[in-house]
Design a protein around this motif. Structure first.
Motif, PDB file in Angstrom:
ATOM      1  N   ASP A  20      -1.909  -5.472  -4.288  1.00 21.46           N
ATOM      2  CA  ASP A  20      -0.478  -5.683  -4.517  1.00 21.46           C
ATOM      3  C   ASP A  20       0.083  -4.486  -5.265  1.00 21.46           C
ATOM      4  O   ASP A  20      -0.640  -3.769  -5.981  1.00 21.46           O
ATOM      5  CB  ASP A  20      -0.228  -6.945  -5.348  1.00 21.46           C
ATOM      6  N   LYS A  61       2.778  -7.028  -1.035  1.00 20.93           N
ATOM      7  CA  LYS A  61       1.379  -6.931  -0.651  1.00 20.93           C
ATOM      8  C   LYS A  61       1.186  -5.682   0.189  1.00 20.93           C
ATOM      9  O   LYS A  61       2.027  -5.348   1.026  1.00 20.93           O
ATOM     10  CB  LYS A  61       0.949  -8.157   0.150  1.00 20.93           C
ATOM     11  N   ARG A 114       1.877 -13.345   0.181  1.00 17.97           N
ATOM     12  CA  ARG A 114       2.300 -13.294  -1.218  1.00 17.97           C
ATOM     13  C   ARG A 114       2.828 -14.656  -1.643  1.00 17.97           C
ATOM     14  O   ARG A 114       3.649 -15.240  -0.950  1.00 17.97           O
ATOM     15  CB  ARG A 114       3.406 -12.256  -1.378  1.00 17.97           C
TER      16      ARG A 114
END
Length: 536
Positions: free
Chosen positions: A437, A460, A168
């Motif tokens: 996500d 995530k 992320r």
């Protein structure tokens, strides 16, 4: 005091100036351990008397607003102020600026130089925001006895690692800050950003693969951007720049200034808890501020003058409870003995069919689904941003009207609901791609229908069938007023705050093929998706 100083005192509601005249020495050489020369400016009260020193170490230059706000305003309130440019910036040697590199060694070199100055009275406090706060943490665990206090403001003991969770990337902060620091010493840098630099950076955020983002924004690679893309917070690559593991060793009195909409809030509270766990007595102030909010700066200056100043002079500051929080919704300051405050317990508010939100879990509800398209990603609106523009609490109705955003809204509240502490969500989902996500946001919907964001976060996910996902939203202190409603948003992006998840298995820096993803959110009796609110 100058006219501008008087205006600042009124606007920022600062303690009154005690020094009528200030003088400044510029470009003083500060020798680093490896022979590099750093440059410093010294702001001082004119005339006789001894005064403690406020040390500020910054990569953003020593003049302009920083020199005026930190230098002049603190000097007018009884401090010598030394502002040192980090190596590689604004005349300090060491080649091109490499963020977070060698800051510990250079910080100790600056402290040793201070101790040799004829005007130094033996007491120094560390102060400053963001990167300037990180430069405090890097020397704090083994600070010399001359350091009497530190006031880290909207910052973290590991700085950039806060944005580098595995898989992320907080793209907007990373690319904006990289572009700013790479160009800040160009002629007319501020004007260049206004006339087109910002638009170029915004366009660069859409570049694929992400590894080319700095080229798109700057026309060249920028080392810090590449380092952050390729090394997450768990990578040993950062072992010499991450000071979070030794926060508990810090014996210097610490007073942290944070904001409910600040990009470093979760990490700053992590540092606070580490101090408490080590038996230290830190202070904590959290206001309704985003990262660059002027009232946050005012609070930091207040704390430097009224709390750190007495400590530096060997006096006892006035008493205040250890934790001071601004409670949003009712707009009032409250004091507590600890964070999180005692007496608040998690209460589950369940996501239900029909876009409802309530305290009772669903029955045989069918899942609610949406399709996320990386080519048209769900936009980020308000919340925690590096720049002031568009940050903080805003009306979310436009983004909530999108087909890729689910909303779950409660009935009208019959009584106030006070939420203070750490918020989390448990969401059961299924997706048709190997990665996606999950963004969850809590909002307050008023009688006019405005949906104002309170707290949020994104994680995530690698779905494996129907998968339970936990999201730790940013902490908050907010009262949902009688007549208002709670709302929970669920989506799969908040772009460009977070880089887009393209839906595949390729590494984040090099992924370039976007895939649409269908996400199902479950909220039946066997999969009770909910948000957990700390309430009394």
């Amino acid at each position: 005091m100058t006219v501008t100083g008087w205006v600042a005192q009124r606007l920022l509601k600062l303690p009154p100036a005690t020094v009528p005249k200030v003088v400044v020495e510029r470009d003083l050489p500060v020798p680093a351990d490896d022979g590099v020369t750093l440059l410093a400016d010294h702001w001082a009260p004119a005339g006789p008397g001894t005064f403690p020193t406020a040390l500020v170490r910054s990569p953003y230059g020593r003049g302009g607003p920083l020199g005026w706000m930190m230098g002049r305003l603190l000097a007018e309130r009884g401090f010598h102020v030394v502002i040192v440019s980090c190596r590689g910036t604004f005349g300090s040697g060491g080649g091109e600026f490499r963020a977070m590199r060698q800051e510990r060694a250079d910080g100790h070199a600056a402290l040793r130089w201070l101790a040799e100055q004829p005007w130094f009275d033996g007491s120094v406090v560390l102060t400053g925001a963001s990167y300037l706060g990180y430069t405090q943490w890097v020397v704090a665990a083994d600070a010399p006895v001359q350091v009497k206090a530190m006031i880290p403001h909207v910052t973290s003991s590991r700085l950039a690692m806060a944005f580098l969770r595995p898989g992320r990337i907080e793209l907007e902060t990373l690319l904006s800050w990289s572009a700013m620091t790479a160009t800040q010493e160009q002629r007319f840098a501020g004007l260049r950003r206004l006339l087109g630099g910002r638009k170029r950076v915004e366009a660069a955020m859409r570049t694929l693969p992400l590894a080319n983002g700095d080229q798109a924004a700057l026309g060249r690679e920028w080392p810090f951007y590449q380092e952050c893309l390729h090394h997450d917070q768990d990578d040993p690559y950062w072992k010499d720049e991450d000071f979070s593991a030794i926060v508990g060793d810090v014996k210097v009195p610490v007073s942290s200034i944070a904001g409910w909409y600040d990009i470093f809030l979760a990490d700053q509270l992590r540092d606070y808890k580490a101090l408490v766990a080590a038996g230290r007595p830190p202070r904590l102030t959290i206001g309704p501020w985003y990262h660059s909010h002027p009232q946050g700066l005012a609070a930091s200056l207040w704390e430097t003058v009224r709390w750190a100043g007495p400590l530096a002079r060997g006096d006892k500051p006035g008493y205040r409870a250890p934790v001071r929080l601004f409670v949003m919704g009712v707009k009032e300051w409250r004091e507590f003995d600890q964070w999180p405050p005692a007496g608040y317990s998690p209460q589950r508010w369940h996501l239900l069919s029909g876009n409802a939100l309530g305290p009772t879990p669903g029955g045989f509800d069918v899942p609610t689904s949406f399709t996320y398209d990386p080519a048209d990603p769900t936009p980020s609106v308000g919340g925690a941003k590096l720049e002031a523009r568009g940050a903080g609490p805003v009306d979310n109705r436009a983004v909530e009207a999108r087909s890729d955003v689910l909303t779950f809204t409660s009935d009208v509240l019959a009584a106030d609901l006070e939420v203070i502490g750490e918020v989390s969500a448990e969401v059961w989902l299924r997706a048709d791609r190997p990665a996606c996500d999950l963004f969850v946001r809590l909002c307050d919907v008023d009688q006019r229908g405005r949906s104002i964001n309170i707290c949020d976060d994104l994680v995530k996910v690698r779905p494996d069938g129907i998968t339970q996902v936990t999201v730790d939203l940013s902490p908050t202190a907010h009262v949902f007023r009688r007549g208002h409603r709670l709302r929970v948003q669920v989506s799969a992006a908040a772009f460009p705050r977070f880089a887009r998840n393209l839906g595949g298995d390729d590494p984040v820096p090099t992924a370039s093929t976007p895939w649409k993803t269908t996400v199902e959110v479950f909220h039946d009796a066997g999969h009770p998706s909910a948000i957990l609110l700390p309430v009394k």
